[in-house]
Design a protein around this motif. Sequence first.
Motif, PDB file in Angstrom:
ATOM      1  N   TYR A 182      -6.759  -4.999   3.932  1.00  0.00           N
ATOM      2  CA  TYR A 182      -6.124  -3.777   4.439  1.00  0.00           C
ATOM      3  C   TYR A 182      -5.069  -3.281   3.462  1.00  0.00           C
ATOM      4  O   TYR A 182      -5.040  -2.099   3.113  1.00  0.00           O
ATOM      5  CB  TYR A 182      -5.492  -4.031   5.799  1.00  0.00           C
ATOM      6  CG  TYR A 182      -4.599  -2.898   6.259  1.00  0.00           C
ATOM      7  CD1 TYR A 182      -5.143  -1.737   6.780  1.00  0.00           C
ATOM      8  CD2 TYR A 182      -3.216  -2.992   6.138  1.00  0.00           C
ATOM      9  CE1 TYR A 182      -4.341  -0.690   7.183  1.00  0.00           C
ATOM     10  CE2 TYR A 182      -2.400  -1.941   6.543  1.00  0.00           C
ATOM     11  CZ  TYR A 182      -2.963  -0.803   7.066  1.00  0.00           C
ATOM     12  OH  TYR A 182      -2.153   0.232   7.459  1.00  0.00           O
ATOM     13  N   TRP A 183      -4.198  -4.186   3.005  1.00  0.00           N
ATOM     14  CA  TRP A 183      -3.109  -3.766   2.123  1.00  0.00           C
ATOM     15  C   TRP A 183      -3.612  -3.366   0.748  1.00  0.00           C
ATOM     16  O   TRP A 183      -3.022  -2.525   0.082  1.00  0.00           O
ATOM     17  CB  TRP A 183      -2.034  -4.847   2.037  1.00  0.00           C
ATOM     18  CG  TRP A 183      -1.281  -4.935   3.315  1.00  0.00           C
ATOM     19  CD1 TRP A 183      -1.324  -5.928   4.236  1.00  0.00           C
ATOM     20  CD2 TRP A 183      -0.381  -3.947   3.851  1.00  0.00           C
ATOM     21  NE1 TRP A 183      -0.522  -5.622   5.298  1.00  0.00           N
ATOM     22  CE2 TRP A 183       0.072  -4.421   5.091  1.00  0.00           C
ATOM     23  CE3 TRP A 183       0.073  -2.712   3.394  1.00  0.00           C
ATOM     24  CZ2 TRP A 183       0.962  -3.700   5.877  1.00  0.00           C
ATOM     25  CZ3 TRP A 183       0.956  -1.999   4.177  1.00  0.00           C
ATOM     26  CH2 TRP A 183       1.390  -2.490   5.400  1.00  0.00           C
ATOM     27  N   GLN A 235      -4.351   0.307   0.770  1.00  0.00           N
ATOM     28  CA  GLN A 235      -3.213   1.219   0.870  1.00  0.00           C
ATOM     29  C   GLN A 235      -2.699   1.564  -0.530  1.00  0.00           C
ATOM     30  O   GLN A 235      -2.809   0.770  -1.459  1.00  0.00           O
ATOM     31  CB  GLN A 235      -2.078   0.572   1.680  1.00  0.00           C
ATOM     32  CG  GLN A 235      -2.482   0.145   3.070  1.00  0.00           C
ATOM     33  CD  GLN A 235      -2.999   1.288   3.900  1.00  0.00           C
ATOM     34  OE1 GLN A 235      -2.362   2.327   3.999  1.00  0.00           O
ATOM     35  NE2 GLN A 235      -4.161   1.102   4.500  1.00  0.00           N
ATOM     36  N   GLN A 276       2.530   3.622   0.024  1.00  0.00           N
ATOM     37  CA  GLN A 276       2.438   3.208   1.420  1.00  0.00           C
ATOM     38  C   GLN A 276       2.883   1.758   1.591  1.00  0.00           C
ATOM     39  O   GLN A 276       3.530   1.405   2.574  1.00  0.00           O
ATOM     40  CB  GLN A 276       1.011   3.381   1.945  1.00  0.00           C
ATOM     41  CG  GLN A 276       0.606   4.824   2.120  1.00  0.00           C
ATOM     42  CD  GLN A 276      -0.861   4.975   2.432  1.00  0.00           C
ATOM     43  OE1 GLN A 276      -1.696   4.297   1.844  1.00  0.00           O
ATOM     44  NE2 GLN A 276      -1.168   5.868   3.358  1.00  0.00           N
ATOM     45  N   ARG A 277       2.535   0.912   0.634  1.00  0.00           N
ATOM     46  CA  ARG A 277       2.955  -0.497   0.702  1.00  0.00           C
ATOM     47  C   ARG A 277       4.467  -0.621   0.608  1.00  0.00           C
ATOM     48  O   ARG A 277       5.089  -1.391   1.341  1.00  0.00           O
ATOM     49  CB  ARG A 277       2.309  -1.294  -0.425  1.00  0.00           C
ATOM     50  CG  ARG A 277       0.828  -1.489  -0.246  1.00  0.00           C
ATOM     51  CD  ARG A 277       0.290  -2.378  -1.344  1.00  0.00           C
ATOM     52  NE  ARG A 277      -0.907  -1.767  -1.881  1.00  0.00           N
ATOM     53  CZ  ARG A 277      -1.465  -2.093  -3.020  1.00  0.00           C
ATOM     54  NH1 ARG A 277      -0.927  -3.003  -3.779  1.00  0.00           N
ATOM     55  NH2 ARG A 277      -2.563  -1.500  -3.416  1.00  0.00           N
TER      56      ARG A 277
END
Length: 65
Positions: A25-26, A29, A33-34
């Motif tokens: 998921y990360w 991004q 966004q992280r």
Amino acid sequence: MNSSRKIPPTVRITTMGDRTSERDYWQQQTPLQRLAALEQIRREYHQWKYNAEPRLQRVYSITQR
């Protein structure tokens, strides 16, 4: 908890056999966004731990006399 959360809380029930990873998921991004998520977590931690907004420490140094 502070009502100005930018990241909405989510709950997902999964089985032990489900191997979808948070890392995937990360990785999807954007770096911006992280960093925004990390900053939100940092602010929430400081609010919980110290009950205050984090600020920079004062640093004094004598450069010339």
